[in-house]
Write a protein that holds these residues in place. Structure first.
Motif, short mmCIF file in Angstrom:
data_model
loop_
_atom_site.label_atom_id
_atom_site.label_comp_id
_atom_site.label_asym_id
_atom_site.label_seq_id
_atom_site.Cartn_x
_atom_site.Cartn_y
_atom_site.Cartn_z
N GLY A 131 1.26 -1.13 0.15
CA GLY A 131 -0.09 0.03 -0.11
C GLY A 131 0.64 1.41 -0.28
N LYS A 132 1.84 1.28 -0.13
CA LYS A 132 3.04 2.55 0.06
C LYS A 132 3.84 2.68 -1.47
N GLU A 133 4.44 3.24 -1.67
CA GLU A 133 5.27 3.49 -3.04
C GLU A 133 6.56 3.19 -2.72
N ARG A 134 7.03 2.93 -3.08
CA ARG A 134 8.86 2.53 -3.67
C ARG A 134 9.58 3.45 -2.70
N GLU A 135 10.29 3.37 -2.18
CA GLU A 135 11.13 4.31 -1.48
C GLU A 135 13.28 4.15 -1.55
N LEU A 136 13.71 4.94 -1.82
CA LEU A 136 15.01 4.56 -1.65
C LEU A 136 15.64 4.57 0.00
N VAL A 137 16.36 3.63 -0.49
CA VAL A 137 17.05 2.77 1.18
C VAL A 137 18.28 3.68 1.57
N ALA A 138 19.18 3.03 0.44
CA ALA A 138 20.18 3.24 0.88
C ALA A 138 20.82 3.06 -1.07
N SER A 139 22.81 3.77 -1.12
CA SER A 139 22.61 3.59 -2.93
C SER A 139 24.84 4.02 -2.56
N ILE A 140 25.02 4.01 -3.30
CA ILE A 140 26.92 3.19 -3.12
C ILE A 140 27.26 3.79 -4.70
N GLN A 141 27.78 4.29 -4.80
CA GLN A 141 28.66 4.85 -6.53
C GLN A 141 29.83 3.54 -6.31
N SER A 142 29.42 2.95 -6.75
CA SER A 142 30.81 1.76 -6.90
C SER A 142 32.67 2.31 -7.54
N ALA A 143 32.14 3.56 -7.81
CA ALA A 143 33.84 4.39 -8.26
C ALA A 143 34.68 4.83 -7.16
N THR A 144 33.51 5.15 -6.53
CA THR A 144 34.46 6.53 -5.45
C THR A 144 33.68 5.90 -3.66
#
Length: 119
Positions: A42-55
């Motif tokens: 019943g909820k929208e998809r939300e961003l939890v965590a991210s990582i830039q592979s290069a840095t």
């Protein structure tokens, strides 16, 4: 075949921990930003965590800051989401996403893995 394969979901009690894995198949994460999203019923998809592979630069949603960590292996094939001090409100299907930082048409999603936090 290019795909993302997720694993590590399951049922855990409040306060417990889980580690999710996102493995690249048919490519590596070199040049990509990798993110974990989640979607509760019943909820929208939300961003939890991210990582830039290069840095290795990471970013977290306020709701998980200090409880979750995101990392990748040196081979740039697998990204991990370590989840600690889990709460019932963390219950959701968790999805891995990989997006190339230059070639914008290179976007991939995993199939999702269920995380349930309940006593």
């Amino acid at each position: 075949q290019v795909q993302l394969v997720e694993s590590g979901g399951g049922l855990v009690q409040p306060g417990g921990s889980l580690r999710l894995s996102c493995a690249a198949s048919g490519f590596t994460f070199s040049g990509y930003g990798i993110s974990w999203y989640r979607q509760a019923p019943g909820k929208e998809r939300e961003l939890v965590a991210s990582i830039q592979s290069a840095t290795g630069l990471t970013n977290f949603a306020d709701s998980v800051q200090g409880r979750f960590t995101i990392s990748r292996d040196d081979a740039e094939i697998t990204v991990y989401l370590e989840m600690n001090s889990l709460k019932p409100e963390d219950t959701a299907v968790y999805y891995c996403n990989a997006a190339h930082v230059v070639f914008k048409n290179r976007i991939y999603w995993g199939q999702g893995t269920q995380v349930t936090v309940s006593s």
